[in-house]
Enzyme design. Structure first.
Site, PDB file in Angstrom:
ATOM      1  N   TYR A  65     -12.714  -3.443  11.454  1.00 19.43           N
ATOM      2  CA  TYR A  65     -11.389  -2.802  11.414  1.00 19.43           C
ATOM      3  C   TYR A  65     -10.671  -2.979  12.764  1.00 19.43           C
ATOM      4  O   TYR A  65      -9.485  -3.328  12.807  1.00 19.43           O
ATOM      5  CB  TYR A  65     -11.602  -1.326  11.082  1.00 19.43           C
ATOM      6  N   VAL A  92      -2.884  -7.740  -1.560  1.00 16.61           N
ATOM      7  CA  VAL A  92      -2.201  -8.529  -0.531  1.00 16.61           C
ATOM      8  C   VAL A  92      -3.174  -9.287   0.374  1.00 16.61           C
ATOM      9  O   VAL A  92      -2.757 -10.126   1.172  1.00 16.61           O
ATOM     10  CB  VAL A  92      -1.227  -7.673   0.320  1.00 16.61           C
ATOM     11  N   LYS A 139      -7.198  -4.903  13.318  1.00 15.32           N
ATOM     12  CA  LYS A 139      -6.022  -4.173  13.816  1.00 15.32           C
ATOM     13  C   LYS A 139      -5.536  -4.761  15.148  1.00 15.32           C
ATOM     14  O   LYS A 139      -4.327  -4.781  15.417  1.00 15.32           O
ATOM     15  CB  LYS A 139      -6.346  -2.684  13.964  1.00 15.32           C
ATOM     16  N   ALA A 184     -11.130  -5.289  15.030  1.00 18.23           N
ATOM     17  CA  ALA A 184     -10.744  -6.692  15.237  1.00 18.23           C
ATOM     18  C   ALA A 184      -9.513  -7.028  14.404  1.00 18.23           C
ATOM     19  O   ALA A 184      -8.588  -7.701  14.878  1.00 18.23           O
ATOM     20  CB  ALA A 184     -11.912  -7.607  14.868  1.00 18.23           C
ATOM     21  N   SER A 240      -3.311   0.164  14.524  1.00 21.95           N
ATOM     22  CA  SER A 240      -4.046   1.423  14.712  1.00 21.95           C
ATOM     23  C   SER A 240      -4.478   1.546  16.167  1.00 21.95           C
ATOM     24  O   SER A 240      -4.696   0.536  16.851  1.00 21.95           O
ATOM     25  CB  SER A 240      -5.289   1.426  13.818  1.00 21.95           C
ATOM     26  N   GLY A 247       0.821  -1.212   0.000  1.00 18.10           N
ATOM     27  CA  GLY A 247       0.000   0.000   0.000  1.00 18.10           C
ATOM     28  C   GLY A 247       0.848   1.252   0.000  1.00 18.10           C
ATOM     29  O   GLY A 247       0.620   2.181   0.783  1.00 18.10           O
ATOM     30  N   ALA A 248       1.839   1.277  -0.914  1.00 15.71           N
ATOM     31  CA  ALA A 248       2.776   2.422  -0.929  1.00 15.71           C
ATOM     32  C   ALA A 248       2.407   3.468  -1.970  1.00 15.71           C
ATOM     33  O   ALA A 248       3.169   4.405  -2.203  1.00 15.71           O
ATOM     34  CB  ALA A 248       4.198   1.912  -1.177  1.00 15.71           C
ATOM     35  N   SER A 249       1.249   3.321  -2.595  1.00 18.09           N
ATOM     36  CA  SER A 249       0.864   4.297  -3.618  1.00 18.09           C
ATOM     37  C   SER A 249       0.416   5.623  -3.016  1.00 18.09           C
ATOM     38  O   SER A 249       0.472   6.658  -3.688  1.00 18.09           O
ATOM     39  CB  SER A 249      -0.254   3.718  -4.501  1.00 18.09           C
ATOM     40  N   ARG A 250      -0.051   5.579  -1.762  1.00 16.81           N
ATOM     41  CA  ARG A 250      -0.627   6.799  -1.179  1.00 16.81           C
ATOM     42  C   ARG A 250      -0.348   6.840   0.319  1.00 16.81           C
ATOM     43  O   ARG A 250       0.113   5.866   0.905  1.00 16.81           O
ATOM     44  CB  ARG A 250      -2.147   6.798  -1.369  1.00 16.81           C
TER      45      ARG A 250
HETATM   46  P1  NAP Z   1      -4.940   5.290   2.370  1.00 14.50           P
HETATM   47  O1  NAP Z   1      -4.467   6.679   2.178  1.00 14.50           O
HETATM   48  O2  NAP Z   1      -6.359   4.946   2.158  1.00 14.50           O
HETATM   49  O3  NAP Z   1      -3.998   4.321   1.488  1.00 14.50           O
HETATM   50  C1  NAP Z   1      -4.233   2.933   1.519  1.00 14.50           C
HETATM   51  C2  NAP Z   1      -3.132   2.239   0.760  1.00 14.50           C
HETATM   52  O4  NAP Z   1      -3.344   0.820   0.853  1.00 14.50           O
HETATM   53  C3  NAP Z   1      -3.136   2.582  -0.730  1.00 14.50           C
HETATM   54  O5  NAP Z   1      -1.797   2.574  -1.174  1.00 14.50           O
HETATM   55  C4  NAP Z   1      -3.911   1.406  -1.332  1.00 14.50           C
HETATM   56  O6  NAP Z   1      -3.563   1.136  -2.693  1.00 14.50           O
HETATM   57  C5  NAP Z   1      -3.403   0.286  -0.461  1.00 14.50           C
HETATM   58  N1  NAP Z   1      -4.283  -0.896  -0.459  1.00 14.50           N
HETATM   59  C6  NAP Z   1      -5.590  -0.964  -0.086  1.00 14.50           C
HETATM   60  N2  NAP Z   1      -6.028  -2.228  -0.225  1.00 14.50           N
HETATM   61  C7  NAP Z   1      -4.979  -2.966  -0.688  1.00 14.50           C
HETATM   62  C8  NAP Z   1      -4.802  -4.321  -1.028  1.00 14.50           C
HETATM   63  N3  NAP Z   1      -5.806  -5.205  -0.927  1.00 14.50           N
HETATM   64  N4  NAP Z   1      -3.597  -4.723  -1.494  1.00 14.50           N
HETATM   65  C9  NAP Z   1      -2.569  -3.837  -1.624  1.00 14.50           C
HETATM   66  N5  NAP Z   1      -2.671  -2.532  -1.306  1.00 14.50           N
HETATM   67  C10 NAP Z   1      -3.873  -2.106  -0.837  1.00 14.50           C
HETATM   68  O7  NAP Z   1      -4.629   4.776   3.861  1.00 14.50           O
HETATM   69  P2  NAP Z   1      -3.664   5.373   4.987  1.00 14.50           P
HETATM   70  O8  NAP Z   1      -4.463   6.294   5.821  1.00 14.50           O
HETATM   71  O9  NAP Z   1      -2.382   5.787   4.419  1.00 14.50           O
HETATM   72  O10 NAP Z   1      -3.486   4.059   5.874  1.00 14.50           O
HETATM   73  C11 NAP Z   1      -2.394   3.186   5.714  1.00 14.50           C
HETATM   74  C12 NAP Z   1      -2.420   2.175   6.850  1.00 14.50           C
HETATM   75  O11 NAP Z   1      -2.376   2.873   8.093  1.00 14.50           O
HETATM   76  C13 NAP Z   1      -3.688   1.324   6.898  1.00 14.50           C
HETATM   77  O12 NAP Z   1      -3.357   0.014   7.276  1.00 14.50           O
HETATM   78  C14 NAP Z   1      -4.526   1.996   7.948  1.00 14.50           C
HETATM   79  O13 NAP Z   1      -5.430   1.107   8.545  1.00 14.50           O
HETATM   80  C15 NAP Z   1      -3.447   2.457   8.911  1.00 14.50           C
HETATM   81  N6  NAP Z   1      -3.864   3.559   9.774  1.00 14.50           N
HETATM   82  C16 NAP Z   1      -4.334   4.727   9.232  1.00 14.50           C
HETATM   83  C17 NAP Z   1      -4.727   5.751  10.080  1.00 14.50           C
HETATM   84  C18 NAP Z   1      -5.290   7.058   9.571  1.00 14.50           C
HETATM   85  O14 NAP Z   1      -5.836   7.806  10.388  1.00 14.50           O
HETATM   86  N7  NAP Z   1      -5.134   7.389   8.303  1.00 14.50           N
HETATM   87  C19 NAP Z   1      -4.629   5.582  11.471  1.00 14.50           C
HETATM   88  C20 NAP Z   1      -4.135   4.392  11.979  1.00 14.50           C
HETATM   89  C21 NAP Z   1      -3.749   3.386  11.115  1.00 14.50           C
HETATM   90  P3  NAP Z   1      -4.369   1.847  -3.947  1.00 14.50           P
HETATM   91  O15 NAP Z   1      -3.843   3.255  -3.998  1.00 14.50           O
HETATM   92  O16 NAP Z   1      -3.982   1.031  -5.120  1.00 14.50           O
HETATM   93  O17 NAP Z   1      -5.815   1.796  -3.588  1.00 14.50           O
END
Ligand code: NAP
Length: 249
Positions: free
Chosen positions: A157, A66, A161, A159, A144, A14-17
């Site tokens: 989510y 994944v 995490k 469960a 998280s 998930g490194a695209s964003r």
């Molecule tokens: P995000 O901006 O929504 O980015 C999600 C990333 O995961 C994207 O690169 C997406 O790829 C990729 N992805 C989603 N489903 C996938 C799959 N089945 N296989 C491979 N890649 C997949 O999310 P984020 O906020 O950066 O969160 C990243 C992580 O941190 C997550 O695990 C999230 O639960 C955790 N987290 C986030 C927060 C928050 O507040 N943002 C807080 C605590 C924990 P595409 O671009 O191709 O869709």
């Protein structure tokens, strides 16, 4: 100047964003070659790749869901084929599908558990063979605060995490003897696409619960991941790294 991770190879799911991209950039800044995984957003993955190549490291962009065992395995195999090894695995990919328990469908449950939790078993089990052979590995799982405190509308989510934390502790015990560390990072609310999708009212309420009065940034989370992957983190394993602006439940 040499980086502390020169010559190492990192796979970031998930490194695209968002947080995953920030982790990829932070690791590349220290000299690691990075495999950029994504599932649907190829343009964004290529933007990450551009940012990494500007830092002078080698990259591979690899599309894989994944949450599917065969695709997760293919991701690790592609990394090993391209670079000969995987030293660092950042299990960051995640989704949420928020509904109250009564309204949550079995598909909502399965999608989140597969993507956020089962994925880390699939990638880790594929990567540890090579790590054991070389007696070196750094695995970081993006959990998280929600996995620690639970949340209304996020039973799936939370469960998943929480499961990531339990997996982390087990893997840490199992793999320590091979000099492979496994840690969980537990961010509070971080300003990425995942949070910007919420309404302004919800955001205001969320910020009201954060003692430091703001969301975290993806770069702040990436700094913690980087710390765990550098020599500075060598004695950390089985840890939950909390960074949440003081929001201890
Ligand atoms: P995000 O901006 O929504 O980015 C999600 C990333 O995961 C994207 O690169 C997406 O790829 C990729 N992805 C989603 N489903 C996938 C799959 N089945 N296989 C491979 N890649 C997949 O999310 P984020 O906020 O950066 O969160 C990243 C992580 O941190 C997550 O695990 C999230 O639960 C955790 N987290 C986030 C927060 C928050 O507040 N943002 C807080 C605590 C924990 P595409 O671009 O191709 O869709």
């Amino acid at each position: 100047m040499p980086g502390t991770l020169d010559g190492q190879v990192a796979v970031v799911t998930g490194a695209s964003r968002g947080i995953g991209r920030a982790c990829a950039v932070a690791l590349a800044r220290e000299g690691a070659n990075v495999v950029v995984n994504y599932t649907s957003n190829e343009d964004a993955a290529k933007e990450t790749q551009k940012a990494l190549e500007a830092l002078g490291v080698k990259t591979l962009v690899f599309k894989a869901d994944v949450g599917k065992a065969d695709q997760a395995k293919a991701l690790i195999e592609a990394a090993e084929k391209a670079f000969g090894k995987v030293d660092i695995l950042v299990n960051n990919a995640g989704i949420n599908k928020d509904r109250t328990i009564q309204r949550m469908s079995a598909d909502d449950w399965d999608a989140v558990v597969q993507t956020d939790l089962s994925s880390i078993f699939y990638t880790t089990s594929a990567a540890v063979g090579g790590m054991r052979e070389r007696s070196y590995g750094r695995i970081v799982n993006m959990s998280s605060i929600i996995g620690q405190m639970g949340n209304i509308g996020q039973a799936n989510y939370a469960a998943a995490k929480a499961g990531m934390i339990a997996f982390t502790k087990s893997a840490a015990r199992e793999l320590a003897r091979f000099n492979i560390t496994v840690n969980a990072v537990c961010p509070g609310f971080v300003e990425t696409d995942m949070v910007s999708a919420l309404s302004d009212d919800i955001k205001k309420t969320l910020i009201g619960n954060i003692p430091l009065g703001r969301f975290g940034t993806a770069e702040e989370v990436a700094d913690t991941v980087l710390f765990l992957c550098k020599p500075s983190g060598a004695w950390y394993t089985g840890a939950q790294m909390n960074l949440n602006g003081g929001q201890y439940m």
